[in-house]
Write a protein that holds these residues in place. Structure first.
Motif, PDB file in Angstrom:
ATOM      1  N   ALA A 141       0.839  -1.193   0.000  1.00 38.07           N
ATOM      2  CA  ALA A 141       0.000   0.000   0.000  1.00 38.07           C
ATOM      3  C   ALA A 141       0.878   1.249   0.000  1.00 38.07           C
ATOM      4  O   ALA A 141       0.614   2.223  -0.704  1.00 38.07           O
ATOM      5  N   LEU A 142       1.939   1.177   0.792  1.00 37.08           N
ATOM      6  CA  LEU A 142       2.879   2.309   0.852  1.00 37.08           C
ATOM      7  C   LEU A 142       3.485   2.561  -0.526  1.00 37.08           C
ATOM      8  O   LEU A 142       3.527   3.699  -1.004  1.00 37.08           O
ATOM      9  N   ILE A 143       3.928   1.490  -1.174  1.00 34.06           N
ATOM     10  CA  ILE A 143       4.528   1.650  -2.502  1.00 34.06           C
ATOM     11  C   ILE A 143       3.507   2.251  -3.463  1.00 34.06           C
ATOM     12  O   ILE A 143       3.812   3.183  -4.226  1.00 34.06           O
ATOM     13  N   ALA A 144       2.263   1.745  -3.385  1.00 35.06           N
ATOM     14  CA  ALA A 144       1.235   2.256  -4.285  1.00 35.06           C
ATOM     15  C   ALA A 144       0.989   3.744  -4.055  1.00 35.06           C
ATOM     16  O   ALA A 144       0.939   4.535  -4.999  1.00 35.06           O
ATOM     17  N   VAL A 145       0.860   4.133  -2.791  1.00 35.80           N
ATOM     18  CA  VAL A 145       0.582   5.538  -2.491  1.00 35.80           C
ATOM     19  C   VAL A 145       1.745   6.419  -2.934  1.00 35.80           C
ATOM     20  O   VAL A 145       1.550   7.495  -3.509  1.00 35.80           O
ATOM     21  N   ALA A 146       2.974   5.959  -2.690  1.00 36.79           N
ATOM     22  CA  ALA A 146       4.135   6.741  -3.116  1.00 36.79           C
ATOM     23  C   ALA A 146       4.150   6.881  -4.632  1.00 36.79           C
ATOM     24  O   ALA A 146       4.326   7.981  -5.178  1.00 36.79           O
ATOM     25  N   ALA A 147       3.914   5.777  -5.328  1.00 32.46           N
ATOM     26  CA  ALA A 147       3.968   5.803  -6.796  1.00 32.46           C
ATOM     27  C   ALA A 147       2.926   6.761  -7.357  1.00 32.46           C
ATOM     28  O   ALA A 147       3.192   7.514  -8.300  1.00 32.46           O
ATOM     29  N   VAL A 148       1.741   6.747  -6.738  1.00 35.24           N
ATOM     30  CA  VAL A 148       0.666   7.600  -7.227  1.00 35.24           C
ATOM     31  C   VAL A 148       1.027   9.078  -7.081  1.00 35.24           C
ATOM     32  O   VAL A 148       0.590   9.919  -7.862  1.00 35.24           O
ATOM     33  N   ASN A 149       1.869   9.390  -6.090  1.00 35.15           N
ATOM     34  CA  ASN A 149       2.188  10.800  -5.851  1.00 35.15           C
ATOM     35  C   ASN A 149       3.453  11.276  -6.535  1.00 35.15           C
ATOM     36  O   ASN A 149       3.792  12.457  -6.457  1.00 35.15           O
ATOM     37  N   VAL A 150       4.146  10.364  -7.212  1.00 42.00           N
ATOM     38  CA  VAL A 150       5.360  10.783  -7.929  1.00 42.00           C
ATOM     39  C   VAL A 150       5.071  11.902  -8.942  1.00 42.00           C
ATOM     40  O   VAL A 150       5.807  12.890  -9.003  1.00 42.00           O
ATOM     41  N   PRO A 151       3.987  11.810  -9.742  1.00 50.04           N
ATOM     42  CA  PRO A 151       3.752  12.863 -10.739  1.00 50.04           C
ATOM     43  C   PRO A 151       3.622  14.253 -10.133  1.00 50.04           C
ATOM     44  O   PRO A 151       4.103  15.234 -10.702  1.00 50.04           O
ATOM     45  N   PHE A 152       3.003  14.338  -8.951  1.00 53.72           N
ATOM     46  CA  PHE A 152       2.852  15.652  -8.319  1.00 53.72           C
ATOM     47  C   PHE A 152       4.208  16.309  -8.099  1.00 53.72           C
ATOM     48  O   PHE A 152       4.418  17.467  -8.451  1.00 53.72           O
TER      49      PHE A 152
END
Lengths: 620, 315
Positions: A141-152
């Protein structure tokens, strides 16, 4: 650092956020040593106990586990996940952003289009997809949340980097032999770092929310381990019967996210350089006036300044920008006010109409009289009716003074309609006439263009047309040709000269260029460290300057036709106006200075020609 | 006399109006083919107004920008690839805005060390000695080394910029408007410092400025740029005193000078770079323009001795 803290805590909400967040943070750190019950021990006999039950301060959950203990351990976990995800996303995203921003071109295009694609997905869908591939679990879940916020982060930092990559120090680093990697790491990263850190700290809140969302759906932390999200998820079934089980973690999420956001906003504002310089504080409509006595008029003149003093009060420092300046303008006369940067020439000009920004500007003494009427301390309504109609300004950079989103004709018409109640079509006709008066080629077509479509010289013609819009008596021109090329400068100077002769305009012309003064002005006043050091008819002052500063300043300006030579430079620097020396401010740089020059007040003496010096140069 | 720098038909064009697919719609010719020769130990002044291509030319000379055409030779060595590292040891650049050319987050020591370490691979002790020499050369105190750029005045910051350029021990310095951001009293200090350094280290200068008087005071020869081309070139004492190209004459007359009446040199400004005129770029503003000027671009040719002008009807 102290300034930063002061600015941050001036914002009450940010201060409250900081207090709440630090309490939560300290408690979360101390959780393992606090006398809490075991969060995993179940007691089927004591399920859904209400808060304040004996032995269970916040009650128990559906398996009889102590809620307080679970809340503290859950908070600890959620905070840790939020911080790690923010740091991870921040690091990767910033790296991507810096690379894209620095290299630009195709690299930038490919990277950013990929980032756009990521952003195009609803974030929760993307996170679900990632978790679906990796399998449920807090780490995934942590990896997913981090990945989702990379574009920002990538977008944010790319924007910063594009601005930095075209700065000259990057070119200088390339010429110093630095390769791309070195430039990225040692030149760009240190400058982008504050932004990265702030962005990370403000996104921890989102990260916690998003992880909680995944955990709520059962994709994050797995039982019995609980973060705040999975506590909410477990409590969902008992939401109606035992609402406290969901309210406790819900309230904690609210507190954490709210305090992080408030603090983050506070940090961002406190670090904003515009706020630091006081620019975001709204200046008053007219400069603050704090004067004890009003000097009587000391002579004639359409516009005359008598002992005008203006200061800037910044913290405990007092910058004496203008000290006792007296100057007079007759109708049709052009007076040059000359000086180097920081000599107070612009502040003098802006003080006349109360245009010095307050705070920090304060007019501390003297008077500025327009046909005998004192403008210093005049009511704002009165000043407004005079600004533009009797006294108009022309500034250095017309691109900055013209509104970028309105057409030239509309801006001119607005300036006219401010003081004359006439119809739009009438105002437009007058605007056209004004453009023709300033010799704007193809004036009719130029009414409908935007400022950026004009060249610098054309824009300055619009600036002059605007100053003339209400047929003022006095024009104050603050370095109106400094930003222009010489051939265009000559055109604009000729225009100003023509206008003043044709209309009897009085011009106060502020400049640093003796050549310009020599060509345009009848009289000249030389300023140094906030004071007039010499004044007189231009030809006489330029031919035989009395004050050593004037003499040396003229001598060190190269003149066309003088050939190749060494210039007699003035050693040293002008004094800082918050630490003016006693006596003559020029004495430390002056060859003729004696002990008497550094004592007491040296007065401006003389009649037609005046100078502030006890060892003047020989004057014919 | 040996040549320090030579350019052969050096030109730069930038694509403009890019289409969605395929190549650009058109090109803006920032610098049209420029052939220049700078002798060892000489100061070549380059004068021009904004938009004339003088900064683009300068950036090509130091390898920051790849030329579209033509070649650059420094001391007989051709530098084919725009690579600041290869150029850096031979030719260095002093920027117009001293503050923005210094990284705000680096100390002066770190700024001065970069060229020593990266271009010359000097060790720590050697760097220390060299930095002390450099600071002495530009008249700055050693206590400034651990301060940050914002603590310096414009004149001091420009001295640091000059010291950084010198650190690479170049043979040539390209000075791009080095004093136009400075106050006049400081301007003279920096100009004199530059003259001293030139004599001390046997440097060659390319001095770019829009200020005719400054250029005349420092240069041996002057090249006048207009709309990307050299329109006149010659000895400093003659170019403005006795201009051959009408544009040079307009420039010289427009420069404000004490004791000379205002003489506006005709109206008009630069032509549109996206739609350049077919003939002489100055024809639209030139009082002497004839049909040939409007149709055929004039080539730079000797008018009298070593004074060259690109004009069909030189003055």
């Amino acid at each position: 650092m102290n300034l930063f803290a002061a600015l941050l805590f001036r914002n009450r909400l940010a201060a409250a956020g900081a207090v709440v967040l630090s309490i939560i943070g300290i408690l979360a750190l101390l959780t393992p040593v606090l006398p809490l019950q075991d969060p995993y021990t179940t007691h089927m006999g004591s399920r859904y106990l209400l808060p304040l039950s004996p032995g269970h301060f916040l009650g128990t959950d559906g398996l009889g586990r102590d809620l307080l203990s679970r809340l503290m351990w859950g908070t600890r976990l959620s905070l840790a996940v939020g911080v790690v995800a923010a740091v991870g996303a921040g690091t990767i995203g910033s790296a991507v952003g810096i690379v894209a921003g620095y290299f630009g071109g195709r690299t930038d295009n490919i990277i950013m289009r990929f980032v756009d694609m990521l952003m195009g997905f609803p974030y929760i869908l993307l996170a679900l997809a990632i978790v679906a591939v990796l399998g449920p679990g807090l780490m995934n879940a942590l990896i997913a949340v981090a990945a989702v916020n990379v574009p920002f982060f990538a977008r944010n930092i790319r924007g910063i980097t594009v601005g930095l990559a075209h700065r000259e120090f990057v070119d200088a680093a390339r010429l110093s032999g630095k390769g791309h990697l070195k430039i990225l790491v040692t030149e760009l990263l240190p400058n982008a770092l504050p932004v990265i850190v702030i962005a990370m700290s403000t996104t921890i809140g989102w990260m916690i929310l998003e992880t909680a969302g995944l955990s709520f759906l059962g994709l994050g932390s797995q039982p019995p381990q609980a973060d705040l999200g999975s506590m909410l998820g477990e409590a969902r079934s008992a939401m109606i019967t035992s609402p406290h089980t969901s309210m406790v973690p819900g309230a904690m999420i609210f507190l954490i996210v709210m305090s992080i956001n408030l603090l983050g906003d506070g940090i961002r504002d406190a670090l904003d350089p515009r706020l630091r310089s006081g620019a975001l504080a709204r200046p008053m409509a007219a400069t603050l006036v704090r004067r004890k006595t009003v000097p009587g008029p000391t002579g004639e003149g359409l516009l005359r300044l008598d002992d005008l003093s203006a200061q800037f009060h910044v913290g405990k420092r007092v910058y004496r920008a203008v000290s006792e300046v007296s100057l007079a303008l007759a109708p049709g006369e052009c007076v040059g006010l000359i000086g180097e940067s920081g000599s107070g020439k612009s502040v003098t000009a802006l003080s006349v109409m109360g245009l010095v920004a307050s705070p920090p500007g304060v007019i501390t003494g003297g008077a500025a009289r327009l046909e005998g009427e004192d403008l210093i301390g005049a009511p704002y309504e009165r000043l407004r009716s005079l600004r533009g109609s009797r006294v108009a300004y022309i500034f250095q950079d017309p691109l900055a003074t013209l509104h970028p989103l309105y057409k030239i004709g509309d801006q001119l018409a607005e300036a006219i309609r401010c003081h004359h109640p006439i119809s739009r079509s009438e105002a437009r006709k007058r605007a056209l006439k004004l453009l023709a008066d300033v010799h704007m080629p193809n004036a009719a077509a130029r009414l409908d263009v935007f400022p950026h479509e004009l060249s610098g010289g054309m824009r300055q013609r619009v600036g002059i047309a605007m100053a003339l819009a209400n047929e003022p008596d006095v024009i104050i021109a603050d370095e109106p040709t400094t930003a222009l090329d010489v051939t265009v400068q000559a055109q604009i100077l000729a225009l100003l000269d023509e206008l003043r002769r044709a209309r009897g305009l009085a011009i106060l012309f502020i400049t640093h260029d003796f050549g310009v003064v020599g060509q345009l002005c009848d009289r000249v006043a030389v300023m140094y460290a906030g004071r007039i050091v010499e004044e007189g008819p231009t030809a006489e002052v330029l031919a035989a300057p009395a004050h050593p500063y004037t003499a040396r300043l003229i001598a060190c300006v190269p003149e066309l036709g003088a050939g190749r030579r060494r210039l007699p430079a003035i050693p040293g620097l002008p004094p800082a106006v918050d630490r003016l020396p006693e006596g003559c401010a020029f004495a430390p740089r002056c060859e003729k200075a004696t002990e008497a020059c550094t004592k007491g007040e040296i007065v401006l003496s003389g009649a037609q020609r005046r100078w502030r010096c006890i060892h003047p140069e020989p004057v014919a | 006399m040996t040549l320090a720098l030579k350019t052969e038909a050096l030109a730069k064009r930038f694509p403009a109006g890019r289409r969605l697919l395929g190549g650009p719609r058109t090109f803006v010719h920032a610098v049209r083919p420029v052939t220049l020769e700078v002798r060892q130990g000489e100061t070549l002044g380059v004068v021009g107004e904004s938009g004339c291509g003088k900064s683009t030319l300068a950036r090509m000379l130091v390898g920051l920008l790849a030329p579209s055409e033509g070649r650059i030779e420094i001391e007989g060595r051709a530098l084919d690839k725009a690579d600041p590292v290869a150029f850096g040891k031979l030719i260095q650049y002093v920027f117009q805005d001293p503050q923005s050319s210094l990284n705000p987050r680096k100390t002066i020591r770190a700024i001065l060390e970069a060229p020593l370490r990266n271009l010359h691979g000097m060790g720590r002790a050697a760097r220390e000695t060299r930095i002390a020499e450099l600071l002495a050369a530009v008249n700055l105190r050693e206590e400034f080394l651990d301060r940050y750029p914002h603590e310096f005045s414009g004149g001091q910051a420009q001295r640091i910029g000059i010291a950084r350029a010198l650190a690479a021990t170049p043979r040539i310095l390209v000075l791009d408007e080095p004093v136009s951001a400075l106050d006049v009293s400081v301007q003279a200090q920096v100009l004199n410092l530059l003259a001293d350094l030139k004599a001390e280290f046997g440097l060659t200068y390319i001095f770019i400025s829009h200020d005719l008087a400054v250029v005349e005071a420092v240069s041996d020869r002057i090249a006048v740029l207009y709309f990307g081309s050299v329109v006149e070139e010659g000895p400093a004492e003659r170019v403005f005193a006795r201009p051959r190209h009408p544009y040079t004459q307009l420039l010289a007359r427009s420069a404000p000078a004490v004791g000379r009446p205002l003489a506006p040199g005709g109206e008009g400004e630069l032509p549109d770079p996206l739609d350049p005129p077919p003939g002489c770029a100055f024809a639209g503003r030139c009082p002497k323009a004839t049909d040939i000027c409007r149709h055929t671009a004039p080539a730079l040719r000797p008018i009298e001795g070593d004074q060259l002008a690109a004009c069909h009807q030189p003055l």
